[in-house]
Design an enzyme around this catalytic site. Structure first.
Site, PDB file in Angstrom:
ATOM      1  NE  ARG A  27      -4.221  -1.199  -0.003  1.00 29.58           N
ATOM      2  CZ  ARG A  27      -5.248  -1.321   0.834  1.00 29.58           C
ATOM      3  NH1 ARG A  27      -5.363  -0.512   1.843  1.00 29.58           N
ATOM      4  NH2 ARG A  27      -6.151  -2.245   0.620  1.00 29.58           N
ATOM      5  NE  ARG A  31      -7.844   5.626   1.903  1.00 25.43           N
ATOM      6  CZ  ARG A  31      -8.792   4.917   2.477  1.00 25.43           C
ATOM      7  NH1 ARG A  31     -10.018   5.354   2.474  1.00 25.43           N
ATOM      8  NH2 ARG A  31      -8.509   3.774   3.062  1.00 25.43           N
ATOM      9  NE  ARG A  40      -8.638   6.486  -5.756  1.00 23.56           N
ATOM     10  CZ  ARG A  40      -9.946   6.554  -5.634  1.00 23.56           C
ATOM     11  NH1 ARG A  40     -10.650   7.256  -6.469  1.00 23.56           N
ATOM     12  NH2 ARG A  40     -10.567   5.902  -4.673  1.00 23.56           N
ATOM     13  CG  ASP A  76      -8.817  -3.918  -4.484  1.00 22.91           C
ATOM     14  OD1 ASP A  76      -8.405  -3.093  -3.657  1.00 22.91           O
ATOM     15  OD2 ASP A  76      -9.497  -4.911  -4.168  1.00 22.91           O
ATOM     16  CE1 TYR A 152     -12.968  -7.892   1.989  1.00 25.25           C
ATOM     17  CE2 TYR A 152     -11.212  -8.997   0.805  1.00 25.25           C
ATOM     18  CZ  TYR A 152     -11.625  -8.078   1.744  1.00 25.25           C
ATOM     19  OH  TYR A 152     -10.700  -7.353   2.442  1.00 25.25           O
TER      20      TYR A 152
HETATM   21  O1  CP3 Z   1       0.279   0.305  -3.221  1.00 19.15           O
HETATM   22  C1  CP3 Z   1      -0.243  -0.837  -3.253  1.00 19.15           C
HETATM   23  O2  CP3 Z   1      -0.133  -1.663  -2.341  1.00 19.15           O
HETATM   24  C2  CP3 Z   1      -0.942  -1.240  -4.542  1.00 19.15           C
HETATM   25  C3  CP3 Z   1      -2.323  -1.232  -4.593  1.00 19.15           C
HETATM   26  C4  CP3 Z   1      -3.241  -2.194  -3.848  1.00 19.15           C
HETATM   27  C5  CP3 Z   1      -4.565  -1.791  -3.513  1.00 19.15           C
HETATM   28  N1  CP3 Z   1      -5.239  -2.861  -3.034  1.00 19.15           N
HETATM   29  C6  CP3 Z   1      -5.092  -0.444  -3.733  1.00 19.15           C
HETATM   30  C7  CP3 Z   1      -6.185   0.013  -2.852  1.00 19.15           C
HETATM   31  C8  CP3 Z   1      -3.114  -3.523  -3.483  1.00 19.15           C
HETATM   32  C9  CP3 Z   1      -1.905  -4.416  -3.569  1.00 19.15           C
HETATM   33  C10 CP3 Z   1      -4.395  -3.938  -2.979  1.00 19.15           C
HETATM   34  C11 CP3 Z   1      -4.706  -5.315  -2.575  1.00 19.15           C
HETATM   35  C12 CP3 Z   1      -5.818  -5.530  -1.666  1.00 19.15           C
HETATM   36  N2  CP3 Z   1      -7.087  -5.033  -1.764  1.00 19.15           N
HETATM   37  C13 CP3 Z   1      -5.780  -6.411  -0.571  1.00 19.15           C
HETATM   38  C14 CP3 Z   1      -4.588  -7.198  -0.163  1.00 19.15           C
HETATM   39  C15 CP3 Z   1      -3.632  -6.344   0.567  1.00 19.15           C
HETATM   40  C16 CP3 Z   1      -3.991  -6.128   2.010  1.00 19.15           C
HETATM   41  O3  CP3 Z   1      -4.260  -4.983   2.373  1.00 19.15           O
HETATM   42  O4  CP3 Z   1      -3.979  -7.094   2.769  1.00 19.15           O
HETATM   43  C17 CP3 Z   1      -7.050  -6.408   0.040  1.00 19.15           C
HETATM   44  C18 CP3 Z   1      -7.455  -7.165   1.271  1.00 19.15           C
HETATM   45  C19 CP3 Z   1      -7.870  -5.555  -0.740  1.00 19.15           C
HETATM   46  C20 CP3 Z   1      -9.303  -5.229  -0.532  1.00 19.15           C
HETATM   47  C21 CP3 Z   1      -9.433  -3.797  -0.203  1.00 19.15           C
HETATM   48  N3  CP3 Z   1      -9.409  -2.800  -1.163  1.00 19.15           N
HETATM   49  C22 CP3 Z   1      -9.526  -3.182   1.063  1.00 19.15           C
HETATM   50  C23 CP3 Z   1      -9.588  -3.907   2.389  1.00 19.15           C
HETATM   51  C24 CP3 Z   1      -9.544  -1.785   0.853  1.00 19.15           C
HETATM   52  C25 CP3 Z   1      -9.552  -0.697   1.898  1.00 19.15           C
HETATM   53  C26 CP3 Z   1     -10.831   0.025   2.032  1.00 19.15           C
HETATM   54  C27 CP3 Z   1     -10.622   1.376   2.677  1.00 19.15           C
HETATM   55  O5  CP3 Z   1     -10.962   2.362   2.017  1.00 19.15           O
HETATM   56  O6  CP3 Z   1     -10.106   1.427   3.793  1.00 19.15           O
HETATM   57  C28 CP3 Z   1      -9.467  -1.577  -0.538  1.00 19.15           C
HETATM   58  C29 CP3 Z   1      -9.435  -0.288  -1.237  1.00 19.15           C
HETATM   59  C30 CP3 Z   1      -8.105   0.111  -1.744  1.00 19.15           C
HETATM   60  N4  CP3 Z   1      -7.315  -0.688  -2.501  1.00 19.15           N
HETATM   61  C31 CP3 Z   1      -7.501   1.379  -1.570  1.00 19.15           C
HETATM   62  C32 CP3 Z   1      -6.276   1.317  -2.286  1.00 19.15           C
HETATM   63  C33 CP3 Z   1      -5.279   2.427  -2.467  1.00 19.15           C
HETATM   64  C34 CP3 Z   1      -8.068   2.563  -0.808  1.00 19.15           C
HETATM   65  C35 CP3 Z   1      -9.310   3.100  -1.429  1.00 19.15           C
HETATM   66  C36 CP3 Z   1      -9.238   4.358  -2.255  1.00 19.15           C
HETATM   67  O7  CP3 Z   1      -8.192   4.992  -2.431  1.00 19.15           O
HETATM   68  O8  CP3 Z   1     -10.340   4.736  -2.730  1.00 19.15           O
END
Ligand code: CP3
Length: 346
Positions: A27, A31, A40, A76, A152
């Site tokens: 990550r 954000r 974004r 994602d 999920y």
């Molecule tokens: O920089 C990086 O790591 C690359 C991008 C990345 C994202 N998601 C972008 C993202 C990666 C590798 C993921 C994988 C992902 N997505 C996982 C596995 C990694 C982990 O955290 O264990 C999981 C479980 C998800 C599912 C998911 N997507 C979650 C739990 C969330 C968070 C929701 C929140 O807003 O708190 C997301 C959304 C997400 N994926 C964001 C990002 C940058 C944030 C939302 C946004 O910017 O609108």
């Protein structure tokens, strides 16, 4: 041009000594970065992922700012299931939310195979853009592991208890295995296409595998993850396998076919290596919440991770889980500088 095979990340993933300990952060894009928030706006993350110029720029932002040793594709774990029309949104502050959760055998038909060129052309365009822009810095592609994605689909949204998931796996193991098998095929197709487009490593995120006992992991999660890892073994890129709270699963996750085992902050790296053997290659494992403490304490904890690795060449420095959104980017920059200055792989 792909990055050189002696890039620090790739050397460390092979357990070969290099002149520095490579570091990147799960990550690292997202954000916590003001430049990300500015770009974004309010739209859905899935729309950003479908816009290659935007996804490319977001992936590059942390590489420029921190000088990390790897980029990770901005995407994602639900991208493939969204692309085949399963009906998923990613809600800010919540995570993936499924319109109609997976509940019965009839839902298997909603999980058709992924044709990456037709279903996710934007992902492949982003990967190609990135490989052209990144030069010597490797790009890590990734997929969600079948168990974590299934959790999920079955729960419909993030959960603390996994009650529906566990009810299904124990109540209808045959359907559960059919579900995981389809998700394994989706992950294989997605990873293979990312590597074909130029990604240099593949990380399988089984973020929530730590919710399972070792016996349940072996029976209900490991076979499908092993299928995914075997399904990309011929590509010649390192396979990183990561989960949270997986101290009791590290050996099983390695034996599923990983070249690099991701370790969260709960298990010190010296302890992880005792469990996995001296030749193991590890990724981790600074506690992401420690980044909120005063710098002296962050530096001490960073040095402790390096010390517990004890100069082993097979170490990719990372956090134990993703960067939290409130993290100060300046602290991450200082961690990168410290690891590069003081971490010696040889
Ligand atoms: O920089 C990086 O790591 C690359 C991008 C990345 C994202 N998601 C972008 C993202 C990666 C590798 C993921 C994988 C992902 N997505 C996982 C596995 C990694 C982990 O955290 O264990 C999981 C479980 C998800 C599912 C998911 N997507 C979650 C739990 C969330 C968070 C929701 C929140 O807003 O708190 C997301 C959304 C997400 N994926 C964001 C990002 C940058 C944030 C939302 C946004 O910017 O609108």
């Amino acid at each position: 041009m792909p990055p050189p095979s002696d890039a620090p990340l790739l050397r460390a993933c092979r357990g070969e000594p290099g002149d520095r300990v490579p570091v990147w952060f799960m990550r690292q894009a997202g954000r916590s970065l003001p430049e990300y928030r500015k770009l974004r706006g309010e739209g859905s993350i899935l729309d950003a992922i479908r816009t290659p110029d935007l996804a490319t720029e977001i992936t590059l932002q942390p590489v420029r700012r921190y000088g990390v040793d790897a980029a990770i594709l901005f995407s994602d774990i639900v991208t493939p299931i969204a692309a085949i029309g399963f009906g998923v949104d990613v809600v800010p502050g919540v995570g993936p939310v499924i319109e109609q959760p997976f509940a019965s055998a009839a839902d298997l038909a909603r999980l058709r195979p992924l044709d990456p060129e037709a279903d996710t052309p934007y992902v492949l365009e982003t990967v190609r853009n990135l490989v052209a822009d990144l030069g010597d810095v490797p790009l890590i592609g990734f997929a969600g592991a079948p168990f974590t994605v299934a959790s999920y689909l079955v729960e419909g949204r993030p959960t603390r208890t996994y009650v529906k998931t566990k009810a299904l796996m124990h109540g209808d193991p045959e359907l559960w295995h059919q579900l995981l098998d389809r998700l394994a095929d989706l992950a294989i197709a997605s990873l293979r296409s990312q590597v074909a487009a130029g990604a240099s490593a593949a990380q399988l995120f089984d973020s929530w595998a730590g919710a399972l006992s070792p016996a349940d992991y072996d029976r209900f999660a490991r076979p499908a993850s092993a299928k995914v890892l075997a399904g990309v073994a011929d590509l010649g890129v390192p396979r990183i396998h990561f989960g949270v709270g997986t101290g009791e699963l590290l050996v099983a996750m390695r034996d599923a076919g990983a070249d690099v085992v991701g370790v969260d902050w709960r298990v010190p790296l010296d302890d992880a290596r005792r469990r996995l053997g001296d030749r193991s290659v590890l990724q981790g494992n600074l506690d992401p919440a420690i980044l909120f403490a005063p710098w002296d304490r962050v530096a001490e904890a960073t040095r402790d991770v390096l010390a517990r690795n004890a100069g082993h060449p097979g170490h990719v420095f990372n956090l134990g889980h993703g960067v939290l959104p409130e993290t100060d980017p300046d602290v991450l920059l200082r961690v990168v500088e410290l690891v590069h200055a003081e971490g010696r792989a040889a």
